[in-house]
Design a protein around this motif. Structure first.
Motif, mmCIF file in Angstrom:
data_model
loop_
_atom_site.group_PDB
_atom_site.id
_atom_site.type_symbol
_atom_site.label_atom_id
_atom_site.label_comp_id
_atom_site.label_asym_id
_atom_site.label_seq_id
_atom_site.Cartn_x
_atom_site.Cartn_y
_atom_site.Cartn_z
ATOM 1 N N ASN A 45 1.000 -1.179 -0.125
ATOM 2 C CA ASN A 45 -0.012 -0.169 0.083
ATOM 3 C C ASN A 45 0.916 1.345 0.002
ATOM 4 N N PHE A 46 1.866 1.241 0.734
ATOM 5 C CA PHE A 46 3.019 2.237 0.685
ATOM 6 C C PHE A 46 3.475 2.767 -0.559
ATOM 7 N N ILE A 47 3.938 1.560 -1.018
ATOM 8 C CA ILE A 47 4.460 1.830 -2.495
ATOM 9 C C ILE A 47 3.310 2.243 -3.528
ATOM 10 N N TYR A 48 2.142 1.797 -3.533
ATOM 11 C CA TYR A 48 1.173 2.027 -4.351
ATOM 12 C C TYR A 48 0.777 3.557 -4.234
ATOM 13 N N GLN A 49 0.612 4.244 -2.863
ATOM 14 C CA GLN A 49 0.253 5.383 -2.773
ATOM 15 C C GLN A 49 1.264 6.407 -3.301
ATOM 16 N N PHE A 50 2.396 6.078 -3.193
ATOM 17 C CA PHE A 50 3.512 7.086 -3.378
ATOM 18 C C PHE A 50 4.120 6.887 -4.802
ATOM 19 N N THR A 51 3.378 5.726 -5.674
ATOM 20 C CA THR A 51 3.698 5.910 -7.123
ATOM 21 C C THR A 51 2.507 5.899 -7.863
ATOM 22 N N ILE A 52 1.978 4.791 -8.158
ATOM 23 C CA ILE A 52 0.630 4.637 -9.089
ATOM 24 C C ILE A 52 -0.468 5.448 -8.415
ATOM 25 N N GLY A 53 -0.639 5.528 -7.238
ATOM 26 C CA GLY A 53 -1.712 6.291 -6.631
ATOM 27 C C GLY A 53 -1.674 7.352 -6.246
ATOM 28 N N PRO A 63 -4.717 9.357 1.920
ATOM 29 C CA PRO A 63 -4.260 8.121 1.671
ATOM 30 C C PRO A 63 -2.700 7.698 1.847
ATOM 31 N N LYS A 64 -2.000 8.758 1.292
ATOM 32 C CA LYS A 64 -0.488 8.640 1.537
ATOM 33 C C LYS A 64 -0.361 9.060 3.113
#
Length: 409
Positions: A45-53, A63-64
């Protein structure tokens, strides 16, 4: 991409080490599987929020913030557990080497880990893990009214018993519970103070963050008015803008919005609070911060209309300004009101016993009242939250200060 690979390698290594404590402490595989699943979900979730999301133009979206908060909780658990494992592993390594060198064994081998130490490490690691989760669930809205009485020999007689409410660091872009903010606004008004002073950081980045809360904050009341200054986040310096004009328009919109909510915004200027023939000088500077923070504050300009003989209250967002410019100034600023530090939103406070937060290593004055050369500063712990979406130990603060005339006898 490289930074994420490095992050995953470090995170996986910490997780693998922590897993060894779980294997030693319990024979139930499900406990290990739960830990692995939790660690993977949090990192994913951390990687997603700070890249794709990632939302364009918003470096501190909710969310971040929550992704960062959950990662912080898991990593705190891992690091504390590893401290126990690592200390024991050093002992195991030395013990194994000793037995091999002394001839007690023919082959080098490490003694088994002790279950007690693994259980102890996991138990202690669970404390900050639980605290960080509690801080995200409830602590961020655990508003506290902190009261101080400040005595001054030269306080004008008419202001004996004068009451000030200070709030700071609203960070409206982080709010996610309207009922809790309604409660806090009512709590501020219940103090029935003579004046309300807001010491900066109304938003995280953009004026639009405050618009959903405009109606609520417009309800704030004080007999002699509401005054404010800007904090470092109010200038919009921490996001990318389409143009310098867009950034400038955002700042102007925030200034206009504060006026619409009934705040008198002091931009390196002063006002006088008057009672009969007595008065207090209220001085407000723009943000002035040490260590790379914006230095728009101009104390000399702000005090132009004020004399040395006036009783003076200074509003300055960043407490580093106090030591750097306020204390050395030829004027005596009786009381400075600041915020900015948030008390790092995490620490331990037991009145009369202990007051600690990691932020003390960055700021000498980080929470509460301090005195130097007969001048005082109150550093408010903040109303809102930023980055880590919670608070533990350092609760959101509403400060109530009562000014008293000190007897000369």
């Amino acid at each position: 991409m490289l930074r994420w690979i490095i992050f995953l390698i470090i995170y996986a290594a910490l997780g693998f080490y922590t897993l060894q404590a779980l294997k030693t402490a319990t024979k139930y595989p499900w406990a290990q599987y739960i830990f692995i699943l939790l660690a993977v979900l949090v990192a994913g979730n951390f990687i997603y929020q700070f890249t794709i999301g990632e939302e364009p133009g918003r470096v501190l979206s909710r969310p971040k913030s929550y992704a960062f908060g959950f990662l912080l909780a898991v990593m705190a658990f891992q690091l504390i557990t590893i401290l126990f494992l690592f200390s024991e592993d050093i002992f195991r390594l030395l013990s194994g080497a000793y037995h091999r060198i002394s001839g007690n064994t023919k082959e080098f081998s490490l003694p088994q880990r002790r279950r007690f130490l693994s259980l102890l490490g996991l138990s202690i690691a669970a404390l900050p893990f639980g605290a960080l989760l509690y801080g995200m669930y409830k602590g961020k809205y655990n508003f506290k009214v902190l009261r101080y009485t400040m005595e001054y020999e030269d306080l004008p007689d008419a202001f004996d018993g004068y009451q000030i409410t200070q709030i700071s660091d609203v960070h409206s872009g982080s709010f996610d519970n309207r009922k809790k903010i309604e409660y806090a606004i009512d709590l501020i008004n219940e103090q029935q103070s003579d004046v309300l002073l807001f010491t900066g950081d109304m938003v995280n980045n953009k004026t639009e963050e405050m618009r959903p809360w405009k109606e609520l904050f417009s309800k704030l009341e004080a007999k002699d008015g509401k005054f404010s200054v800007l904090g470092n986040h109010d200038y919009g310096d921490y996001i990318e803008w389409d143009s310098p004009e867009a950034k400038s328009a955002n700042l102007q919109a925030l200034k206009d919005l504060q006026k619409e909510m009934g705040f008198d915004l002091l931009l390196n200027e002063s006002r006088f609070l008057q009672k009969g023939n007595d008065r207090i000088a209220l001085i407000g500077v723009e943000n002035w911060g040490k260590g790379g923070f914006k230095k728009a504050g101009d104390l000399q300009k702000a005090k132009t209309a004020v004399s040395k003989e006036d009783f003076k209250i200074l509003m300055s967002h960043d407490p580093s300004h106090w030591k750097e410019e306020v204390i050395p100034d030829s004027y005596n600023f009786h009381l400075t009101l600041s915020g900015h530090t948030h008390g790092m939103q995490f620490g331990i406070e037991i009145p009369g016993w202990i007051k600690w937060s990691p932020v003390k290593w960055r700021y000498e004055q980080w929470a509460g009242i301090y005195e130097d050369m007969g001048q005082f500063i109150n550093v408010n712990r903040g109303f809102g939250f930023l980055g880590y979406p919670g608070r533990f130990g350092i609760w959101p603060e509403i400060t109530v200060i009562t000014l008293k005339k000190k007897s000369l006898t």
